[in-house]
Design a protein around this motif. Structure first.
Motif, PDB file in Angstrom:
ATOM      1  N   ARG A 118      51.354 -56.565  -3.222  1.00 17.13           N
ATOM      2  CA  ARG A 118      52.428 -56.810  -2.667  1.00 17.13           C
ATOM      3  C   ARG A 118      53.355 -55.520  -2.950  1.00 17.13           C
ATOM      4  O   ARG A 118      54.044 -54.990  -2.101  1.00 17.13           O
ATOM      5  CB  ARG A 118      53.191 -58.046  -3.199  1.00 17.13           C
ATOM      6  N   LYS A 119      53.484 -55.263  -4.407  1.00 14.44           N
ATOM      7  CA  LYS A 119      54.253 -53.938  -4.578  1.00 14.44           C
ATOM      8  C   LYS A 119      53.976 -52.597  -4.226  1.00 14.44           C
ATOM      9  O   LYS A 119      54.506 -51.737  -3.933  1.00 14.44           O
ATOM     10  CB  LYS A 119      54.225 -53.875  -6.214  1.00 14.44           C
ATOM     11  N   LYS A 120      52.729 -52.506  -3.461  1.00 16.18           N
ATOM     12  CA  LYS A 120      52.089 -51.344  -2.774  1.00 16.18           C
ATOM     13  C   LYS A 120      52.555 -51.288  -1.393  1.00 16.18           C
ATOM     14  O   LYS A 120      52.123 -50.485  -0.613  1.00 16.18           O
ATOM     15  CB  LYS A 120      50.610 -51.300  -2.905  1.00 16.18           C
ATOM     16  N   GLY A 121      53.179 -52.325  -0.680  1.00 16.22           N
ATOM     17  CA  GLY A 121      53.831 -52.364   0.357  1.00 16.22           C
ATOM     18  C   GLY A 121      53.006 -53.005   1.642  1.00 16.22           C
ATOM     19  O   GLY A 121      53.437 -52.856   2.712  1.00 16.22           O
ATOM     20  N   PHE A 122      51.889 -53.807   1.388  1.00 19.22           N
ATOM     21  CA  PHE A 122      51.180 -54.257   2.363  1.00 19.22           C
ATOM     22  C   PHE A 122      52.066 -55.699   3.040  1.00 19.22           C
ATOM     23  O   PHE A 122      52.650 -56.339   2.194  1.00 19.22           O
ATOM     24  CB  PHE A 122      49.907 -55.041   1.792  1.00 19.22           C
ATOM     25  N   MET A 123      52.024 -55.840   4.199  1.00 23.47           N
ATOM     26  CA  MET A 123      53.005 -56.896   4.765  1.00 23.47           C
ATOM     27  C   MET A 123      52.128 -58.306   4.460  1.00 23.47           C
ATOM     28  O   MET A 123      51.064 -58.320   4.527  1.00 23.47           O
ATOM     29  CB  MET A 123      52.994 -56.639   6.211  1.00 23.47           C
ATOM     30  N   GLY A 124      53.091 -59.295   4.167  1.00 26.33           N
ATOM     31  CA  GLY A 124      52.561 -60.623   3.782  1.00 26.33           C
ATOM     32  C   GLY A 124      52.609 -61.777   4.805  1.00 26.33           C
ATOM     33  O   GLY A 124      53.525 -61.943   5.308  1.00 26.33           O
ATOM     34  N   ARG A 125      51.845 -62.614   4.588  1.00 28.86           N
ATOM     35  CA  ARG A 125      51.905 -63.897   5.316  1.00 28.86           C
ATOM     36  C   ARG A 125      51.357 -65.055   4.456  1.00 28.86           C
ATOM     37  O   ARG A 125      50.425 -64.778   3.548  1.00 28.86           O
ATOM     38  CB  ARG A 125      51.210 -63.968   6.451  1.00 28.86           C
ATOM     39  N   ARG A 126      51.889 -66.098   4.579  1.00 31.55           N
ATOM     40  CA  ARG A 126      51.715 -67.325   3.794  1.00 31.55           C
ATOM     41  C   ARG A 126      50.591 -68.285   4.392  1.00 31.55           C
ATOM     42  O   ARG A 126      50.859 -68.414   5.662  1.00 31.55           O
ATOM     43  CB  ARG A 126      52.903 -68.244   3.455  1.00 31.55           C
ATOM     44  N   LEU A 127      49.761 -69.056   3.684  1.00 31.94           N
ATOM     45  CA  LEU A 127      49.116 -70.180   4.206  1.00 31.94           C
ATOM     46  C   LEU A 127      49.564 -71.512   3.973  1.00 31.94           C
ATOM     47  O   LEU A 127      48.686 -72.477   3.998  1.00 31.94           O
ATOM     48  CB  LEU A 127      47.500 -69.787   3.757  1.00 31.94           C
ATOM     49  N   GLY A 128      50.688 -71.701   3.746  1.00 32.41           N
ATOM     50  CA  GLY A 128      51.278 -72.763   3.099  1.00 32.41           C
ATOM     51  C   GLY A 128      51.530 -73.112   1.602  1.00 32.41           C
ATOM     52  O   GLY A 128      51.411 -72.091   0.965  1.00 32.41           O
ATOM     53  N   PRO A 129      52.019 -74.242   1.296  1.00 30.13           N
ATOM     54  CA  PRO A 129      52.576 -74.391  -0.079  1.00 30.13           C
ATOM     55  C   PRO A 129      51.622 -74.803  -1.025  1.00 30.13           C
ATOM     56  O   PRO A 129      51.829 -74.798  -2.251  1.00 30.13           O
ATOM     57  CB  PRO A 129      53.692 -75.462   0.195  1.00 30.13           C
TER      58      PRO A 129
END
Length: 206
Positions: A118-129
């Protein structure tokens, strides 16, 4: 033209335990069937792959890290990140070609590889909680991206109970996709592995 999708799992542990082996076999098979690629990245040079993984179709193992592999197309890589603001949705198929699963480093104490990526700048998406096993996370991602099924329309079973024998059962701390019989979809041999090693913690199986 539809771009082939690639599912990448960072594997930094010098070992590949029985749990991970069963997951990787399943991911490789299902990815190949879906016309996608499956890659284990950042694999240590001393990683000794189990025989069941060495020649399996659809698996590519590389010692390179994702930062180097996708240096020139970082914007096409999606990091599956429980801390991401947005959830994965079918339209992300037009945005991303590579779906990255960070996992946990094999260090003691373990480091959160997803946080590092995450700190390296890759865009993120969640798969739910709710936490998923690696094979479930890849399966759900594939269902959303290649199957065009929204996350909230996928049938799930959460924290299922696995019967060890007539007197004992164990509750799994994960979310799974539900099969046609209403049972959690697990890698072939996983239930037997859980039963055989019911006296161990999950960390010993992985």
């Amino acid at each position: 033209m539809v771009t082939q999708k690639t599912y990448v799992v960072e594997h930094l542990d010098p070992e590949c335990g029985p749990w991970s082996t069963l997951e990787y076999v399943t991911i490789a098979r299902e990815s190949a069937e879906a016309g996608a690629q499956f890659c284990l990245s950042s694999a240590p040079h001393r990683l000794d792959l189990p025989a069941s993984l060495r020649d399996i179709k659809g698996l590519h193992v590389t010692h390179q890290g994702v930062e180097d592999i996708y240096r020139d197309r970082k914007d096409r890589v999606c990091l599956l990140d429980p801390a991401a603001k947005d959830e994965l949705n079918p339209t992300d198929a037009d945005v991303f070609d590579v779906f990255l699963f960070g996992g946990i480093l094999g260090d003691d104490p373990p480091r959160d590889r997803t946080s590092e990526l995450r700190k390296k700048g890759f865009m993120g998406r969640r798969l739910g909680p709710i936490q998923m096993t690696t094979d479930t996370a890849v399966r759900v991602t594939r269902m959303v991206i290649q199957g065009k099924t929204p996350l909230n329309q996928i049938p799930y079973v959460d924290h299922p109970e696995i019967r060890i024998d007539e007197h004992e059962s164990t509750q799994m701390p994960f979310r799974y996709v539900k099969d046609t019989q209403g049972k959690p979809l697990m890698p072939e041999g996983m239930v037997d592995l859980i039963k055989e090693d019911s006296d161990k913690g999950f960390e010993d199986l992985i």
